[in-house]
Design a protein around this motif. Structure first.
Motif, PDB file in Angstrom:
ATOM      1  N   MET A 109       0.944  -1.406  -0.054  1.00  0.00           N
ATOM      2  CA  MET A 109       0.038  -0.031  -0.117  1.00  0.00           C
ATOM      3  C   MET A 109       1.070   1.138   0.079  1.00  0.00           C
ATOM      4  SD  MET A 109      -3.012   0.983   2.830  1.00  0.00           S
ATOM      5  CE  MET A 109      -2.389   2.160   3.858  1.00  0.00           C
ATOM      6  N   SER A 110       0.427   2.260  -0.783  1.00  0.00           N
ATOM      7  CA  SER A 110       1.265   3.483  -0.652  1.00  0.00           C
ATOM      8  C   SER A 110       0.282   4.676  -0.829  1.00  0.00           C
ATOM      9  CB  SER A 110       2.419   3.442  -1.822  1.00  0.00           C
ATOM     10  OG  SER A 110       1.718   3.686  -3.174  1.00  0.00           O
ATOM     11  N   VAL A 111       0.859   5.818  -0.320  1.00  0.00           N
ATOM     12  CA  VAL A 111       0.300   7.140  -0.199  1.00  0.00           C
ATOM     13  C   VAL A 111       0.867   7.902  -0.716  1.00  0.00           C
ATOM     14  CG1 VAL A 111      -1.560   6.558   1.572  1.00  0.00           C
ATOM     15  CG2 VAL A 111       0.517   7.645   2.013  1.00  0.00           C
ATOM     16  N   THR A 112       0.551   9.270  -1.484  1.00  0.00           N
ATOM     17  CA  THR A 112       1.359  10.164  -1.729  1.00  0.00           C
ATOM     18  C   THR A 112       1.346  11.334  -0.761  1.00  0.00           C
ATOM     19  OG1 THR A 112       0.989   9.760  -4.100  1.00  0.00           O
ATOM     20  CG2 THR A 112       1.764  11.899  -3.715  1.00  0.00           C
ATOM     21  N   VAL A 113       2.785  11.665  -0.422  1.00  0.00           N
ATOM     22  CA  VAL A 113       2.965  13.084   0.293  1.00  0.00           C
ATOM     23  C   VAL A 113       3.762  13.953  -0.452  1.00  0.00           C
ATOM     24  CG1 VAL A 113       4.120  13.792   2.555  1.00  0.00           C
ATOM     25  CG2 VAL A 113       3.003  11.543   2.615  1.00  0.00           C
ATOM     26  N   LYS A 114       3.025  15.340  -0.524  1.00  0.00           N
ATOM     27  CA  LYS A 114       3.535  16.259  -1.244  1.00  0.00           C
ATOM     28  C   LYS A 114       4.498  17.107  -0.558  1.00  0.00           C
ATOM     29  CE  LYS A 114      -0.308  16.436  -4.204  1.00  0.00           C
ATOM     30  NZ  LYS A 114      -1.566  17.264  -4.474  1.00  0.00           N
ATOM     31  N   PHE A 115       5.590  17.383  -0.913  1.00  0.00           N
ATOM     32  CA  PHE A 115       6.423  18.246  -0.285  1.00  0.00           C
ATOM     33  C   PHE A 115       6.950  19.528  -0.999  1.00  0.00           C
ATOM     34  CE2 PHE A 115       7.827  14.331   1.576  1.00  0.00           C
ATOM     35  CZ  PHE A 115       7.862  14.449   3.029  1.00  0.00           C
ATOM     36  N   LEU A 116       6.805  20.680  -0.268  1.00  0.00           N
ATOM     37  CA  LEU A 116       7.085  21.844  -0.600  1.00  0.00           C
ATOM     38  C   LEU A 116       8.439  22.314  -0.239  1.00  0.00           C
ATOM     39  CD1 LEU A 116       6.019  24.721  -2.154  1.00  0.00           C
ATOM     40  CD2 LEU A 116       5.350  25.347   0.193  1.00  0.00           C
ATOM     41  N   ARG A 117       9.369  22.628  -1.210  1.00  0.00           N
ATOM     42  CA  ARG A 117      10.642  23.292  -0.548  1.00  0.00           C
ATOM     43  C   ARG A 117      10.544  24.417  -0.238  1.00  0.00           C
ATOM     44  NH1 ARG A 117      14.794  19.735  -1.880  1.00  0.00           N
ATOM     45  NH2 ARG A 117      14.186  18.123  -3.424  1.00  0.00           N
ATOM     46  N   LEU A 118      10.862  25.078   1.009  1.00  0.00           N
ATOM     47  CA  LEU A 118      10.829  26.359   1.521  1.00  0.00           C
ATOM     48  C   LEU A 118      11.681  27.269   0.736  1.00  0.00           C
ATOM     49  CD1 LEU A 118       9.940  25.612   5.056  1.00  0.00           C
ATOM     50  CD2 LEU A 118       8.394  25.972   3.558  1.00  0.00           C
ATOM     51  N   PRO A 119      11.332  28.663   0.843  1.00  0.00           N
ATOM     52  CA  PRO A 119      12.162  29.571   0.074  1.00  0.00           C
ATOM     53  C   PRO A 119      13.642  29.614   0.433  1.00  0.00           C
ATOM     54  CG  PRO A 119      10.221  30.625   0.743  1.00  0.00           C
ATOM     55  CD  PRO A 119      10.271  29.515   1.241  1.00  0.00           C
ATOM     56  N   ASP A 120      13.922  29.427   1.501  1.00  0.00           N
ATOM     57  CA  ASP A 120      15.331  29.484   2.062  1.00  0.00           C
ATOM     58  C   ASP A 120      16.189  28.233   2.151  1.00  0.00           C
ATOM     59  OD1 ASP A 120      14.065  28.465   4.211  1.00  0.00           O
ATOM     60  OD2 ASP A 120      15.087  29.600   5.617  1.00  0.00           O
ATOM     61  N   HIS A 171      24.927  20.277   6.894  1.00  0.00           N
ATOM     62  CA  HIS A 171      23.854  20.506   6.020  1.00  0.00           C
ATOM     63  C   HIS A 171      23.867  19.104   5.175  1.00  0.00           C
ATOM     64  CE1 HIS A 171      21.444  22.767   3.096  1.00  0.00           C
ATOM     65  NE2 HIS A 171      22.342  22.438   2.180  1.00  0.00           N
ATOM     66  N   GLY A 172      22.448  18.863   5.033  1.00  0.00           N
ATOM     67  CA  GLY A 172      22.114  17.808   3.987  1.00  0.00           C
ATOM     68  C   GLY A 172      22.299  16.441   4.852  1.00  0.00           C
ATOM     69  N   ALA A 173      22.822  16.306   6.116  1.00  0.00           N
ATOM     70  CA  ALA A 173      23.140  15.113   6.598  1.00  0.00           C
ATOM     71  C   ALA A 173      21.504  14.529   6.982  1.00  0.00           C
ATOM     72  CB  ALA A 173      23.665  15.284   7.980  1.00  0.00           C
ATOM     73  N   ARG A 174      21.493  13.095   7.093  1.00  0.00           N
ATOM     74  CA  ARG A 174      20.207  12.373   7.420  1.00  0.00           C
ATOM     75  C   ARG A 174      20.052  12.541   9.061  1.00  0.00           C
ATOM     76  NH1 ARG A 174      21.251   6.659   5.458  1.00  0.00           N
ATOM     77  NH2 ARG A 174      23.120   7.023   6.312  1.00  0.00           N
ATOM     78  N   ILE A 175      19.084  13.121   9.234  1.00  0.00           N
ATOM     79  CA  ILE A 175      18.950  13.373  11.087  1.00  0.00           C
ATOM     80  C   ILE A 175      17.957  12.828  11.531  1.00  0.00           C
ATOM     81  CG2 ILE A 175      20.015  15.725  10.729  1.00  0.00           C
ATOM     82  CD1 ILE A 175      17.007  16.814  10.873  1.00  0.00           C
ATOM     83  N   ALA A 176      16.918  12.113  10.897  1.00  0.00           N
ATOM     84  CA  ALA A 176      15.856  11.217  11.375  1.00  0.00           C
ATOM     85  C   ALA A 176      14.961  10.629  10.498  1.00  0.00           C
ATOM     86  CB  ALA A 176      14.772  12.368  11.983  1.00  0.00           C
ATOM     87  N   GLN A 177      14.060   9.701  10.643  1.00  0.00           N
ATOM     88  CA  GLN A 177      13.353   9.139   9.717  1.00  0.00           C
ATOM     89  C   GLN A 177      11.947   9.285   9.959  1.00  0.00           C
ATOM     90  OE1 GLN A 177      13.781   4.830   9.931  1.00  0.00           O
ATOM     91  NE2 GLN A 177      14.233   4.874  12.216  1.00  0.00           N
ATOM     92  N   ILE A 178      11.167   9.290   8.881  1.00  0.00           N
ATOM     93  CA  ILE A 178       9.632   9.692   8.827  1.00  0.00           C
ATOM     94  C   ILE A 178       9.044   8.339   8.594  1.00  0.00           C
ATOM     95  CG2 ILE A 178      10.233  12.065   8.436  1.00  0.00           C
ATOM     96  CD1 ILE A 178       8.897  11.504   5.584  1.00  0.00           C
ATOM     97  N   ILE A 179       7.788   8.170   9.265  1.00  0.00           N
ATOM     98  CA  ILE A 179       7.088   6.904   8.935  1.00  0.00           C
ATOM     99  C   ILE A 179       5.718   7.596   8.611  1.00  0.00           C
ATOM    100  CG2 ILE A 179       5.890   5.080   9.933  1.00  0.00           C
ATOM    101  CD1 ILE A 179       8.487   4.552   9.900  1.00  0.00           C
ATOM    102  N   ILE A 180       5.120   7.258   7.557  1.00  0.00           N
ATOM    103  CA  ILE A 180       3.626   7.720   7.388  1.00  0.00           C
ATOM    104  C   ILE A 180       2.835   6.442   7.593  1.00  0.00           C
ATOM    105  CG2 ILE A 180       1.936   8.230   5.479  1.00  0.00           C
ATOM    106  CD1 ILE A 180       4.439  10.110   5.893  1.00  0.00           C
ATOM    107  N   ALA A 181       1.765   6.825   8.851  1.00  0.00           N
ATOM    108  CA  ALA A 181       1.021   5.972   9.356  1.00  0.00           C
ATOM    109  C   ALA A 181      -0.615   6.055   9.316  1.00  0.00           C
ATOM    110  CB  ALA A 181       1.534   5.525  10.656  1.00  0.00           C
ATOM    111  N   PRO A 182      -1.483   5.157   9.078  1.00  0.00           N
ATOM    112  CA  PRO A 182      -2.796   5.649   9.238  1.00  0.00           C
ATOM    113  C   PRO A 182      -3.260   6.033  10.739  1.00  0.00           C
ATOM    114  CG  PRO A 182      -2.513   3.310   8.973  1.00  0.00           C
ATOM    115  CD  PRO A 182      -1.150   3.768   9.114  1.00  0.00           C
ATOM    116  N   VAL A 183      -4.453   6.921  10.666  1.00  0.00           N
ATOM    117  CA  VAL A 183      -4.603   7.521  12.012  1.00  0.00           C
ATOM    118  C   VAL A 183      -6.173   6.865  12.223  1.00  0.00           C
ATOM    119  CG1 VAL A 183      -5.449   9.460  13.287  1.00  0.00           C
ATOM    120  CG2 VAL A 183      -3.285   9.477  11.951  1.00  0.00           C
TER     121      VAL A 183
END
Length: 155
Positions: free
Chosen positions: A1-12, A116-128
């Motif tokens: 199963m997959s869902v789409t998460v949209k990311f917006l790059r911030l101006p800075d 800068h650019g280092a992997r600092i954490a991981q994200i999990i997308i989970a149903p609520v």
């Protein structure tokens, strides 16, 4: 199963820093990276022992309704350097559209340089699942009853 998460790059943010990504096909968590404003990209940020810091990712996101984004520590950073998340797992709700920051704490004995650019954490997308809460005058019986925390009797 997959869902789409949209990311917006911030101006800075630095567009060269990759979006979150899974490191292997079987990974449950996608690595998210530090993305600093231009003035901090060369030097990085130094996290002193026992200090906390909100580390910017340069991203905002749109999570589908019915899901959350959990932010969790990277086990390698925790083991090697004592870098943890004080509110783990952190939750980003589907209706939040602001900047994503990762709160890191240094539980180690030495200062830790967040590059800068280092992997600092991981994200999990989970149903609520949202519950309905109601007041009652009685509760159903169980074999445990009102036993205190840790009172399951299992050893």
């Amino acid at each position: 199963m997959s869902v789409t998460v949209k990311f917006l790059r911030l101006p800075d943010s630095d567009p060269a820093v990759p979006l979150p990504a899974y490191a292997t096909p079987g990974a449950a968590g996608a690595d998210i990276r530090a993305n600093f404003p231009a003035e901090a990209r060369v030097t990085g940020l130094l996290l002193a022992p026992m200090a906390r810091m909100l580390v910017p990712t340069g991203l905002a996101c749109e999570i589908p309704q019915g899901y959350e984004m959990q932010i969790r520590a990277r086990s390698g950073l925790a083991l090697r350097h004592g870098i943890a998340l004080p509110n783990a797992p952190a939750t980003i709700d589907s209706d939040y559209r602001g900047p994503i920051g990762v709160i890191l704490v240094n539980l180690g004995d030495e200062a830790f340089l967040i590059e800068h650019g280092a992997r600092i954490a991981q994200i999990i997308i989970a149903p609520v699942v949202q519950a309905r809460f109601q007041s009652t005058d009685t509760l159903g019986d169980t074999s445990r009853g009102a036993g205190a925390y840790g009172s399951t009797g299992l050893k």
